[in-house]
Design a protein around this motif. Structure first.
Motif: not given
Length: 341
Positions: A26-28, A72-73, A121-123, A128-134
């Motif tokens: 589900a995370e992926t 991934l977690s 990760n999921v949050t 709007r800008h998910p790439r900030k995670l990486l």
């Protein structure tokens, strides 16, 4: 279709380990949606008695896809399937510090760190800008941070993070842990523990950490910042700037007593959220997301969703029970993500 296999990390928690294949699936899917990777097929599989996650895409996995799977977690290793053989793929991990920053703390009631990583990760994927995670620019806020699992996880990923918790024992335990850990690993850092004051009024204490993985990074100002505010999460006025945070991730009270947490956790999580959510909404940026881990026994999903909507958040739709799993007889854990328009 090209296929990659994620070797799933073992978990010290037997119950969580049993749920991991479905959770990481589900995370992926959530990350693929957030990162705009179309037509991805994900399913748990077993090879030689070992659990993997099979990921199939129409074309060869691009760099973004490898980075996504690498973070991934519960990823232990990544392979590209070539007929009957598995070719190792170098992981593109975001971790900047030794893993014991997140894993070494052990205490009753601690949230599994793999679950905390999944929640983050999921949050982040819903923003709007998910790439900030990486890329290291995601601003993380945990408004009920306990003894700091989220703070340590965010630091390990090179992210700036702020935590709030009213429990003085949790604050002191975290302060003692992080200062000792930083010294033992001989990392260049500063740690300032002082009174938390606004408008001439003392509102608790605050711990501010700055750290970098190398002396050169520290000298250049390439540091991670973590702040722990030992104060009431329902009264954040004057403490955090409006629209300063990209994600809010937290464990809501599970209604289970864990030593010194008794008085706080005995409160209904819905009652606590009712008085706290307006302040959390204020500090979250437009396009940001909130991710709540909760116990269905004490916080029905429908009531939690309604409460979030009443405070200006829009719950993210998805498979209803994709992240639901049992922790023990008293905790039926789930997560709910909502965005701020």
């Amino acid at each position: 279709m090209p296929e990659h296999l994620v070797l799933i990390s073992p978990s010290a928690n037997r119950v969580y380990a049993a749920a991991t294949p479905s959770l990481i699936t589900a995370e992926t899917r959530a990350l693929a949606t957030g990162f705009g990777i179309p037509d991805i097929e994900v399913e748990p599989t077993v090879l030689g008695g070992v659990p993997y996650l099979a990921v199939r895409t129409p074309d060869h996995l691009a760099e973004d896809g490898v980075a996504l799977l690498s973070n991934l977690s519960a990823v232990h290793a990544l392979f590209r399937r070539e007929g009957a053989l598995l070719a190792p793929v170098e992981l593109q991990r975001s971790e900047r510090y030794p893993s014991d920053l997140v894993t070494i703390q052990k205490y009753q009631g601690k949230t599994n760190e793999q679950w905390t990583r999944l929640l983050l990760n999921v949050t982040a994927a819903a923003t709007r800008h998910p790439r900030k995670l990486l890329d290291g620019t995601l601003q993380v806020f945990d408004p009920m941070c306990g003894r700091g699992t989220t703070l340590n996880l965010a630091l390990s990923l090179g992210l700036d993070v702020t935590g709030v918790d009213l429990d003085r024992k949790d604050y002191e335990a975290y302060s003692a842990f992080i200062k000792t850990w930083l010294r033992q690993h001989r990392l260049k850092h500063t740690a300032e523990d002082k009174q938390l004051r606004t408008g001439g009024q003392t509102r608790g204490r605050r711990l501010d950490i700055e750290v970098a993985p190398t002396k050169e990074d520290f000298k250049a100002g390439a540091v991670q910042r973590a702040s722990f505010l030992n104060t009431d999460t329902s009264d954040l006025d004057g403490l955090l700037r409006a629209t300063s945070q990209d994600v809010i991730v937290t464990d809501t009270p599970y209604g289970v007593l864990h030593g010194s947490h008794g008085d706080r956790l005995a409160r209904s999580p819905l009652d606590l959220l009712e008085v706290a959510l307006s302040g959390w909404h204020r500090v979250l940026r437009s396009g940001g997301a909130i991710g709540l881990s909760f116990n269905r026994h004490v916080a029905p999903r429908s009531e939690l969703s309604t409460l979030l909507q009443q405070h200006g958040f829009e719950p993210v739709t998805g498979e209803e029970d994709a992240f639901r799993h049992r922790v023990d007889a008293s905790i039926d854990r789930d997560l709910l993500v909502a965005v701020k328009a």
